[in-house]
Design a protein around this motif. Sequence first.
Motif, PDB file in Angstrom:
ATOM      1  N   THR A 142       0.846  -1.180   0.000  1.00  0.00           N
ATOM      2  CA  THR A 142       0.000   0.000   0.000  1.00  0.00           C
ATOM      3  C   THR A 142       0.889   1.240   0.000  1.00  0.00           C
ATOM      4  O   THR A 142       1.936   1.272   0.650  1.00  0.00           O
ATOM      5  CB  THR A 142      -0.912   0.006   1.243  1.00  0.00           C
ATOM      6  OG1 THR A 142      -1.689  -1.203   1.244  1.00  0.00           O
ATOM      7  CG2 THR A 142      -1.837   1.187   1.244  1.00  0.00           C
ATOM      8  N   SER A 143       0.480   2.256  -0.732  1.00  0.00           N
ATOM      9  CA  SER A 143       1.332   3.423  -0.935  1.00  0.00           C
ATOM     10  C   SER A 143       1.643   4.137   0.382  1.00  0.00           C
ATOM     11  O   SER A 143       0.879   4.074   1.341  1.00  0.00           O
ATOM     12  CB  SER A 143       0.675   4.403  -1.908  1.00  0.00           C
ATOM     13  OG  SER A 143      -0.521   4.902  -1.361  1.00  0.00           O
ATOM     14  N   TYR A 161      -3.871   2.233  -2.809  1.00  0.00           N
ATOM     15  CA  TYR A 161      -3.955   3.171  -1.692  1.00  0.00           C
ATOM     16  C   TYR A 161      -5.083   2.729  -0.766  1.00  0.00           C
ATOM     17  O   TYR A 161      -6.156   2.341  -1.242  1.00  0.00           O
ATOM     18  CB  TYR A 161      -4.221   4.571  -2.239  1.00  0.00           C
ATOM     19  CG  TYR A 161      -4.466   5.642  -1.201  1.00  0.00           C
ATOM     20  CD1 TYR A 161      -3.428   6.136  -0.418  1.00  0.00           C
ATOM     21  CD2 TYR A 161      -5.738   6.188  -1.029  1.00  0.00           C
ATOM     22  CE1 TYR A 161      -3.654   7.130   0.522  1.00  0.00           C
ATOM     23  CE2 TYR A 161      -5.972   7.184  -0.102  1.00  0.00           C
ATOM     24  CZ  TYR A 161      -4.929   7.659   0.668  1.00  0.00           C
ATOM     25  OH  TYR A 161      -5.157   8.641   1.608  1.00  0.00           O
ATOM     26  N   CYS A 167      -8.012   3.565   1.576  1.00  0.00           N
ATOM     27  CA  CYS A 167      -8.916   4.706   1.655  1.00  0.00           C
ATOM     28  C   CYS A 167      -9.995   4.398   2.684  1.00  0.00           C
ATOM     29  O   CYS A 167     -10.836   3.519   2.469  1.00  0.00           O
ATOM     30  CB  CYS A 167      -9.523   4.954   0.284  1.00  0.00           C
ATOM     31  SG  CYS A 167     -10.799   6.205   0.222  1.00  0.00           S
ATOM     32  N   ALA A 221      -6.403   9.228  -4.408  1.00  0.00           N
ATOM     33  CA  ALA A 221      -5.785   7.973  -4.834  1.00  0.00           C
ATOM     34  C   ALA A 221      -5.469   8.019  -6.323  1.00  0.00           C
ATOM     35  O   ALA A 221      -4.357   7.674  -6.749  1.00  0.00           O
ATOM     36  CB  ALA A 221      -6.702   6.799  -4.512  1.00  0.00           C
ATOM     37  N   CYS A 239      -3.051   5.522  -8.241  1.00  0.00           N
ATOM     38  CA  CYS A 239      -3.399   4.321  -7.474  1.00  0.00           C
ATOM     39  C   CYS A 239      -4.865   3.942  -7.619  1.00  0.00           C
ATOM     40  O   CYS A 239      -5.737   4.809  -7.736  1.00  0.00           O
ATOM     41  CB  CYS A 239      -3.134   4.549  -5.983  1.00  0.00           C
ATOM     42  SG  CYS A 239      -1.405   4.701  -5.536  1.00  0.00           S
TER      43      CYS A 239
END
Length: 445
Positions: A24-25, A64, A66, A92, A97
Amino acid sequence: MNKAMTVYPVIVDSLLSNPGIGFTSAPGLMDDIGDVFDNRGEKKEKYKFTQDSRTYNHPDSKVYFCSARWRDIEIAKGVFRWEVLEEKLEYAKSMGCTAVVRCSPYALSEEDDIPEWFRAESPEEPDFPFWRVDPETTRYVEYWSDFIKAFAKKYDGHPVISSIDLTIVGAWGEGGGTEFLEPEAIQCITDAYLDGFKITPLQALLHDPLSMKIITDRKAKVGFRVDCLGDMGGFHGKRWSHMTDFYPQNIQNFKMENAWEKAPILFEACWHMNDWYIQGWDIDYIIQETLKWHISSFNNKGTIVPEPWKDHVKQWLNKMGYRFELRKFTYDAEVEAGGNLDIAALWANVGVAPIYNRYPLVLKLTSNKQTYTLYSREDIREWLPDEDIAWEESFSIPSDVPAGEYHLEIGIETGVHEIGNVKLAIDGNKDGYYEMGKLLIKGDQ
């Protein structure tokens, strides 16, 4: 008989950032950020995973996490401020992403409470530590299910969302106390998800046997997520850990061992990866277990990867989720306008999981003046790992395509410009497409 051309693409082993998979970023580690610190505040030397990485001390990412709160979206019963979630999805997308989305019912603090209109109706809070409202004595199950139905109606199939967390109850939607609910309550909430999300993949917390049984009894396409990956004894020393005493047994006990074939498997770090390193836990063991469980993505909570583990993580990323190699591609090098272009190809998915979003496989014909896109009927979600994937298809060439020489390219499109195409593990990436060769289209004789 048409002239056939066969191409053997060059396979690459470089890191690929692709939608919905990988780490995940970590936005806080991106671009020019000054000094880099670990999760304990200790300054670390900067490094990058590749020469052109955007992210320091952490791999680049195309996914990403969220999270949105119920109270922020449903401001009155049946009145929704979806722009709260839209802003997060736009963020995102701006990073290139896709998004794993979780709408959480509440958390532990007062500012993370249930919606105000619901709190006014139900002012009492239960003693149970992971609930802010009692789902058995209030209308929580009805109201939360109604919210999920509205959420699904609005967002099922959204092009930026790669998957959605199926949240039932508990702080941050992480399931605390699910096992104390009546089966009918769990069924009502899970039905709202399963009936509403027909396109976007779902994953549920691997929390308790009851909720998992309700989901598996429906033969639903639901993966799972776990939020304490890496724990090798941080709670109870050598007597018990998630990695040896909970996950291996309960993936089997809850009958989720084959869930990966149809829906994603997501992991979140217990504490942080840096804590694993300090504790001296075996990173190779942790990685191999996740690959055995068919991991698609890992939430490292936006913190650093210890540099001595860089190569371990590179190898992990090259297996995590899907990774498509195109090994052989045969096509008709000369076709008639209005005729058919026959394709035969051999693919391999050398990752540990399928792709779960139905992105189209396309052929692109490009000349100096025009571009034509041909869409395949192939459903790439069926490309499971460790299987030879033989693809044969005949494409109709429109009769109005001008005669001449074209570049024949192949790609997998997400349909979102900022996210871009799925990268293949072959040489020759050109804006998400890979040239296979020249194609001569003949006109009327």
